[in-house]
Structure formats: C-alpha cells, structure tokens
Design an enzyme around this catalytic site. Structure first.
Site, PDB file in Angstrom:
ATOM      1  N   HIS A 124       0.842  -1.218   0.000  1.00  0.00           N
ATOM      2  CA  HIS A 124       0.000   0.000   0.000  1.00  0.00           C
ATOM      3  C   HIS A 124       0.863   1.250   0.000  1.00  0.00           C
ATOM      4  O   HIS A 124       0.968   1.925   1.006  1.00  0.00           O
ATOM      5  CB  HIS A 124      -0.904  -0.004   1.231  1.00  0.00           C
ATOM      6  CG  HIS A 124      -2.147   0.825   1.091  1.00  0.00           C
ATOM      7  ND1 HIS A 124      -2.194   2.162   1.392  1.00  0.00           N
ATOM      8  CD2 HIS A 124      -3.393   0.493   0.671  1.00  0.00           C
ATOM      9  CE1 HIS A 124      -3.416   2.622   1.185  1.00  0.00           C
ATOM     10  NE2 HIS A 124      -4.170   1.631   0.755  1.00  0.00           N
TER      11      HIS A 124
ATOM     12  N   GLU B  93      -9.191   3.153  12.319  1.00  0.00           N
ATOM     13  CA  GLU B  93      -8.832   2.370  13.503  1.00  0.00           C
ATOM     14  C   GLU B  93      -8.146   3.241  14.551  1.00  0.00           C
ATOM     15  O   GLU B  93      -8.410   3.099  15.752  1.00  0.00           O
ATOM     16  CB  GLU B  93      -7.923   1.199  13.110  1.00  0.00           C
ATOM     17  CG  GLU B  93      -7.434   0.375  14.287  1.00  0.00           C
ATOM     18  CD  GLU B  93      -8.522  -0.375  15.039  1.00  0.00           C
ATOM     19  OE1 GLU B  93      -8.254  -0.755  16.210  1.00  0.00           O
ATOM     20  OE2 GLU B  93      -9.624  -0.595  14.502  1.00  0.00           O
TER      21      GLU B  93
ATOM     22  N   GLY C  13      -6.564   4.044   4.692  1.00  0.00           N
ATOM     23  CA  GLY C  13      -7.666   4.766   5.325  1.00  0.00           C
ATOM     24  C   GLY C  13      -8.315   3.980   6.442  1.00  0.00           C
ATOM     25  O   GLY C  13      -8.706   4.550   7.465  1.00  0.00           O
ATOM     26  N   VAL C  14      -8.436   2.684   6.283  1.00  0.00           N
ATOM     27  CA  VAL C  14      -9.057   1.864   7.322  1.00  0.00           C
ATOM     28  C   VAL C  14      -8.238   1.923   8.610  1.00  0.00           C
ATOM     29  O   VAL C  14      -8.791   1.870   9.708  1.00  0.00           O
ATOM     30  CB  VAL C  14      -9.270   0.417   6.828  1.00  0.00           C
ATOM     31  CG1 VAL C  14      -7.958  -0.320   6.640  1.00  0.00           C
ATOM     32  CG2 VAL C  14     -10.217  -0.329   7.737  1.00  0.00           C
TER      33      VAL C  14
ATOM     34  N   ILE D 261       1.531   4.805   1.535  1.00  0.00           N
ATOM     35  CA  ILE D 261       0.428   5.629   2.018  1.00  0.00           C
ATOM     36  C   ILE D 261      -0.268   4.860   3.144  1.00  0.00           C
ATOM     37  O   ILE D 261      -0.542   3.659   3.013  1.00  0.00           O
ATOM     38  CB  ILE D 261      -0.591   5.926   0.894  1.00  0.00           C
ATOM     39  CG1 ILE D 261       0.077   6.730  -0.224  1.00  0.00           C
ATOM     40  CG2 ILE D 261      -1.799   6.670   1.437  1.00  0.00           C
ATOM     41  CD1 ILE D 261      -0.797   6.864  -1.458  1.00  0.00           C
TER      42      ILE D 261
END
Length: 157
Positions: A38, A52, A47-48, A44
């Site tokens: 990623h 969290e 987003g998840v 980067i």
C-alpha cells in the site's frame, strides 16, 4: 504506532476532567510491512487504519468513563470522510468527543489532524460490554502504560 499489530496510539496527550473529550497522538512509522502493498514505491497509510486510530482514541476515552470496568467494541462507522494522504513519518493528532451514551452504546465524533489540518473524521458507535473471559483486561492495562494513559486516575485499584 505499530499498524501491523494494530497499535495505533503512541501517547494519550490529555483527557478532559468531564470525560467528554480525549486527545491522542500516533506517529506513522517510516517503515512498516503495511506499506509493502500500500503502495509499492509510494507508501500511504491505509484509510481503514486511520479509522482504527480514531476508534482506539475513542476506546481509551470509553475505558476512562467506565473506570476500566467494561470494554468498548467498535460497532458502527458512520459518515467517515478521508480528505488526503497520510505518509510515513507524519504525526497524527487524534481527537474524540462523546456525543451520547446510553443502553450499552456510546456515540462519538472523532477526527484526525495533520499539522493542525483535518485529514479525516467519522462518527463512531461502540457497544460497551463486560470484559471477555481471560486476560484481555490485563493486556489492555499493560498497553495503557505504554501510551502514558493515567490508569491510576481511572481505576479503583
């Protein structure tokens, strides 16, 4: 921050005396296995994992409000907005504010800032339940020490 093992909070900066808001920080690591995919050559923060981090911030606040007698479990993510990329080495300021608590649920507005600018926010809903069997509470109390959480202020021990 160690995202590969879901340790997203490095430090609890402050909790207001009314137990309504909390401020935490998390430094995105320069190196992590999450960046292998990623994205290769362009790391980067997923987003998840930002969500969290906001959830863990709220979790510490819910633990304080319940004097560590019950545990929060993330139930719903609402209205999540991700505005920009977060790169390795950036320091996140994470905030949560309790909007409602009742019937075993907590609703909180959460946000993450980078250099004072909002990068993501969400409304999170938590179910608050008794600790599961085993040593989970002991593990959480140990982690609390690592993130400078003032446990003695929020437990009966």
């Amino acid at each position: 921050m160690r995202p590969e093992v879901f340790k997203m909070i490095d430090r609890v900066v402050s909790i207001d005396p009314g137990l309504e808001t909390i401020h935490c920080q998390g430094l995105v690591p320069h190196e992590s296995s999450i960046f292998d995919g990623h994205f290769p050559g362009h790391p980067i923060m997923p987003g998840v994992l930002l969500i969290e981090a906001m959830a863990q911030t709220t979790g510490w606040l819910v633990l304080a409000r319940n004097r560590f007698d019950k545990m929060p479990f993330l139930a719903t993510v609402k209205e999540a907005k991700l505005r920009t990329f977060v790169l390795p080495g950036q320091n996140l300021d994470l905030y949560s504010h309790i909007q409602h608590e009742g019937s075993g649920f907590v609703v909180a507005h959460t946000k993450a800032l980078l250099d004072g600018k909002p990068i993501c926010n969400a409304e999170l809903v938590f179910r608050v339940l008794p600790w599961p069997e085993g040593k989970m509470k002991d593990v959480v109390l140990k982690v609390a020490g690592h993130v400078e959480f003032p446990v003695a202020d929020f437990t009966d021990a």
